[in-house]
Design an enzyme around this catalytic site. Structure first.
Site, mmCIF file in Angstrom:
data_model
loop_
_atom_site.group_PDB
_atom_site.id
_atom_site.type_symbol
_atom_site.label_atom_id
_atom_site.label_comp_id
_atom_site.label_asym_id
_atom_site.label_seq_id
_atom_site.Cartn_x
_atom_site.Cartn_y
_atom_site.Cartn_z
ATOM 1 N N ALA B 73 0.822 -1.206 0.000
ATOM 2 C CA ALA B 73 0.000 0.000 0.000
ATOM 3 C C ALA B 73 0.862 1.265 0.000
ATOM 4 O O ALA B 73 0.558 2.228 -0.700
ATOM 5 C CB ALA B 73 -0.928 -0.015 1.209
ATOM 6 N N THR B 74 1.928 1.248 0.769
ATOM 7 C CA THR B 74 2.746 2.462 0.865
ATOM 8 C C THR B 74 3.302 2.849 -0.498
ATOM 9 O O THR B 74 3.251 4.024 -0.899
ATOM 10 C CB THR B 74 3.887 2.258 1.881
ATOM 11 O OG1 THR B 74 3.309 1.966 3.156
ATOM 12 C CG2 THR B 74 4.752 3.493 2.001
ATOM 13 N N ASN B 153 -7.591 3.056 9.752
ATOM 14 C CA ASN B 153 -6.931 1.877 10.311
ATOM 15 C C ASN B 153 -7.033 1.798 11.825
ATOM 16 O O ASN B 153 -7.036 0.723 12.397
ATOM 17 C CB ASN B 153 -5.461 1.852 9.876
ATOM 18 C CG ASN B 153 -4.751 3.152 10.171
ATOM 19 O OD1 ASN B 153 -5.227 4.231 9.797
ATOM 20 N ND2 ASN B 153 -3.620 3.070 10.851
ATOM 21 N N GLN B 181 -7.611 -0.693 4.500
ATOM 22 C CA GLN B 181 -8.429 -1.369 5.511
ATOM 23 C C GLN B 181 -9.790 -1.771 4.966
ATOM 24 O O GLN B 181 -10.411 -2.703 5.472
ATOM 25 C CB GLN B 181 -8.612 -0.463 6.740
ATOM 26 C CG GLN B 181 -7.329 -0.140 7.481
ATOM 27 C CD GLN B 181 -6.667 -1.356 8.109
ATOM 28 O OE1 GLN B 181 -7.301 -2.391 8.332
ATOM 29 N NE2 GLN B 181 -5.367 -1.253 8.378
ATOM 30 N N SER B 201 -3.577 -3.464 0.013
ATOM 31 C CA SER B 201 -2.399 -4.240 0.392
ATOM 32 C C SER B 201 -2.790 -5.693 0.587
ATOM 33 O O SER B 201 -3.859 -5.984 1.122
ATOM 34 C CB SER B 201 -1.831 -3.664 1.692
ATOM 35 O OG SER B 201 -0.795 -4.487 2.157
ATOM 36 N N HIS B 203 -1.400 -8.078 2.553
ATOM 37 C CA HIS B 203 -1.321 -8.723 3.869
ATOM 38 C C HIS B 203 -2.424 -8.293 4.830
ATOM 39 O O HIS B 203 -2.536 -8.823 5.925
ATOM 40 C CB HIS B 203 0.057 -8.511 4.487
ATOM 41 C CG HIS B 203 0.317 -7.130 5.001
ATOM 42 N ND1 HIS B 203 0.239 -6.820 6.333
ATOM 43 C CD2 HIS B 203 0.648 -5.979 4.358
ATOM 44 C CE1 HIS B 203 0.526 -5.536 6.493
ATOM 45 N NE2 HIS B 203 0.781 -5.012 5.320
ATOM 46 N N THR B 239 10.599 -6.416 -12.209
ATOM 47 C CA THR B 239 10.091 -7.772 -12.408
ATOM 48 C C THR B 239 8.926 -8.043 -11.475
ATOM 49 O O THR B 239 8.988 -7.715 -10.285
ATOM 50 C CB THR B 239 11.221 -8.784 -12.144
ATOM 51 O OG1 THR B 239 12.260 -8.531 -13.089
ATOM 52 C CG2 THR B 239 10.738 -10.218 -12.292
ATOM 53 N N CYS B 325 4.581 1.429 14.045
ATOM 54 C CA CYS B 325 5.530 2.379 13.475
ATOM 55 C C CYS B 325 6.945 1.872 13.679
ATOM 56 O O CYS B 325 7.179 0.927 14.394
ATOM 57 C CB CYS B 325 5.356 3.761 14.092
ATOM 58 S SG CYS B 325 5.728 3.778 15.835
#
Lengths: 367, 382
Positions: B73-74, B153, B181, B201, B203, B239, B325
């Site tokens: 996501a970042t 989140n 989220q 994302s 995960h 890739t 964090c």
């Protein structure tokens, strides 16, 4: 030593369902609030006793301990705050040093470490040496976090390699001589064995000769410090409270039973000239490195001259501290107690008792 | 390894075994490079990527060609915000976002501000919500992009995204939403919205770490932030992470199939958790909107306890306060601060985020544990 008593006590009072780990400072470089041998007992419910720093590392150690307990695996964490790295724990708190902490989960079925610590604070006044494995070759007899108490060269056979026993033995005696705790490395055929050699000197022992009310704050303060106090007084003249807080109460007639070693100091504070005078040569006749007499200098000088007139030479030595106490302007019995223990601590540490700001060398002696 | 009960699914989720099984052959047997055009190794990998892209497109109600795979996501947010800023500099430099966004958005905005962007940070109400009117009022002729997260989140608060996107669209600016989220937890149908960019994302929805995606509406002007080979239609070179992409696709398909039953199940459990704690401690309050909220999340503020002691004492459950964090120092949550909480209360707030493995028994143990810890801590404090 007091910290160890507190830890042993807390472990014994712990709810049996609680898991715990022990964090021990095993290496220090540069400045740090606590030195090698500082410990904390961490319980899985987030509480702890003892301490490894001035508060900057306890929180992180708590988290590491949670992981160590969950994995049932000891670990060594090194905090390096010498470089200005915002992502390093401890930076910004003013610490500037390297500190390594061994975190070992305690097996509730066999809390060997707690038992060993307990045996070191059982009251016997002798130097104890604990050896904790920091790193061991694969398949070594003792692995990381395991500990033995030194009890002569045979006790070192626990490392499973008799050929190195004498090397470790020599090492231990070198550390004992310096009174220092530090890590050491020994070469085994299978690889390097790293040990934390922990020398635990007996705590200071104060023999208080007196039975007036000012004895009480002094004994309370000695207790607070985790030292030992022996009171020499007529048992009929003192209260139960004093019995409870002193390690021993000895009638004057049993003076010779007092165990004196190089961590023992006498304080003569009978507030009775003849009693203090009678006690002075007896105290000086021991090997104690510190004999303090409460009261003005002339009072002690008069005792010495009276003894001289009676044909007894009271040797004026560096061990005699009269008036006893550091010059801190103490007036109340509590403040005087502080002044006395401060001077005794100064003498036992070989320091001069002046302000730390006047000290050129680091506060703690470095390796 | 002895683990506590996991109630931190907004931080990350375990890879679903079905997802893992779909991925495994792509590490070994089907190891080809999806960009290799000259042999079946490459074709097999390309085929798998196409299949996964379709699976993800189905979850989002979009065309597969509008999806760009990223490392997470970042990275997707970086590509969206920086890419739009770079491609639209001739049109303006104004970006509108919200104070309660994830740092992945806020830090990128800060970076763009240094490159000349003007950033407006909208203030949500005490429930964490912003209104389409607020967004409309912030728009200027120089506005090129508005970025508002779909669901928060920390609190789970759901913004009126479709209405906001509509306002932005009418104004002629681009609209981005961080749906990290929301994806998999809320029904999303991009074909029915005017959203231009959306990131997610892997995960967070039982897929692997290291894979994410950015939805880019057709013809959206966007400059690549990573060049070198023109993969992903030139929007993100490098890739392709074939096993990761296969995993994300499988995870998306599972989420889509299960959302109708899983969302109400989680809401019931979450409500049971909340009710159990609130019944014992009426002074505990729920942070963020209760009406507009993810079904799996509750963020509770516990007055009169020390936040640090609280988190360390809740050792039978894995929970968090604020987003995970990397810095060694912990600041109070900027999200809760924006909602008006004091530092002390922000520290003493705990996010419980439930997930696929959470059972009713887990919730009952959690309620009892929280009650016993809070009671103990309050006794110490008294």
């Amino acid at each position: 030593m007091k910290e160890i008593s507190v830890i042993v006590d807390a472990y014994q009072r712990m709810n049996p369902a609680t898991r715990a780990a022990l964090a021990t400072v095993v290496y220090v470089e540069g400045s740090s609030y606590r030195r090698t041998g500082a410990r904390m007992l961490i319980m899985d419910n987030g509480t702890w006793v003892g301490g490894i720093s001035g508060g900057c590392l306890e929180g992180d150690a708590l988290k590491r301990a949670q992981l160590a307990m969950a994995q049932a695996k000891p670990t060594i964490v090194t905090y390096d705050t010498t470089e200005d790295d915002a992502y390093q724990i401890g930076v910004g708190l003013g610490c500037n040093g390297i500190i390594s902490v061994l975190i070992s989960p305690i097996d509730p079925a066999a809390p060997v470490v707690i038992d060993l610590l307990k045996s070191c604070v059982s009251g016997h006044r002798r130097t104890q040496v604990l050896l904790t494995v920091l790193k061991a070759p694969a398949n070594a007899a003792l692995g990381m976090g395991q500990m033995i108490r030194y009890g002569g060269p045979e006790s070192l056979h626990a490392f499973g390699d008799e050929t190195v026993s004498s090397a470790i033995d020599e090492l231990i005696w070198a550390y004992v001589k310096k009174g220092k705790s530090a890590p050491a490395t020994v070469d085994l055929p299978a690889g390097k064995l790293e040990l934390f050699v922990e020398v635990m000197l007996p705590v200071p022992h104060v023999v208080v000769m007196g039975q007036q009310y000012d004895v009480y704050p002094l004994v309370r303060l000695i207790n607070e410090l985790g030292w030992q106090a022996t009171i020499v007084a007529n048992p009929q003249k003192v209260t139960r409270a004093l019995f409870a807080s002193a390690n021993a109460l000895i009638p004057p007639a049993d003076f010779d039973q007092i165990v004196v070693d190089d961590q023992t100091g006498f304080v003569l504070m009978a507030h009775d000239f003849n009693t203090d005078k009678a006690n002075l040569p007896r105290a000086l006749a021991t090997s104690a490195p510190f004999v303090g007499v409460l009261g003005p200098r002339v009072r002690t000088e008069r005792m010495i001259s009276e003894w001289a007139a009676e044909g007894v030479i009271v040797e004026e030595t560096d061990r005699l501290h009269a008036p006893v106490g550091l010059d801190i302007g103490a007036t109340s019995p509590e403040e005087i107690a502080l002044s006395i223990v401060a001077e005794l601590k100064t003498v036992l540490s070989g320091r001069d008792g002046s302000s730390l700001r006047l000290r050129q060398a680091p506060i703690h002696e470095r390796e | 390894m002895l683990y506590p009960i996991y109630l931190d699914h907004n931080a990350t989720t375990p890879v679903d075994l079905r997802v893992l099984n779909a991925m495994l052959p792509y590490f070994t047997e089907h190891f080809g490079n999806a960009a290799s055009r000259t042999h079946v190794f490459g074709l097999k990998a390309e085929d798998a990527v196409a299949y996964a892209r379709q699976q993800l497109a189905n979850l989002l109600g979009t065309a597969p060609t509008e999806l760009v795979f990223t490392s997470g996501a970042t990275e997707a947010i970086n590509l969206a915000l920086k890419g739009v800023f770079e491609a639209n500099q001739h049109r303006g430099n104004h970006i509108v976002t919200v104070k309660t966004e994830h740092k992945a958005v806020l830090d990128v905005c800060e970076h763009l501000a240094q490159l000349g962007a003007e950033i407006t940070y909208l203030q949500p109400d005490a429930d964490g919500l912003i209104t389409p009117e607020q967004v409309a009022a912030a728009l200027t002729p120089a506005t090129i992009l508005v970025s508002v997260m779909w669901a928060n989140n920390e609190t789970g608060t759901i913004q009126p995204i479709e209405a906001i996107a509509e306002v932005v669209h009418r104004h002629g600016a681009l609209f981005h939403t961080d749906a990290t989220q929301a994806a998999g937890k809320l029904p999303i149908d991009l074909s029915r919205t005017t959203i231009d960019l959306l990131n997610l994302s892997g995960h967070k929805l039982y897929g692997p770490k290291g894979i994410g995606a950015l939805y880019v509406r057709r013809k959206t002007p966007l400059t690549a932030q990573q060049d070198g080979g023109r993969h992903e239609r030139g929007r993100r070179s490098g890739t392709l992470n074939v096993p990761g992409i296969v995993g994300l696709g499988a995870a998306a398909e599972l989420a889509q199939a299960e959302i109708a039953t899983e969302a109400p199940r989680l809401a019931t459990l979450r409500n049971r958790l909340e009710a159990g704690i609130l019944a014992q401690f009426p002074d505990v309050h729920v942070n963020g909107s209760r009406a507009h909220r993810l079904p799996n999340t509750t963020n509770l503020a516990f007055p009169n306890v020390d936040g640090e002691a609280l988190l360390m004492s809740l050792n039978e459950i894995a929970i968090s306060n604020g987003s995970a964090c990397t810095a060694a120092t912990t600041d109070p949550s900027h999200v809760l601060k924006a909602l008006g909480l004091s530092d002390d209360l922000a520290y003493a707030s705990v996010r419980f985020s439930l997930g696929r493995t959470t059972s009713e028994a887990d919730i009952d143990i959690t309620v009892a544990h929280v009650i016993s810890v809070i009671s103990r801590l309050r006794m110490v404090g008294a």
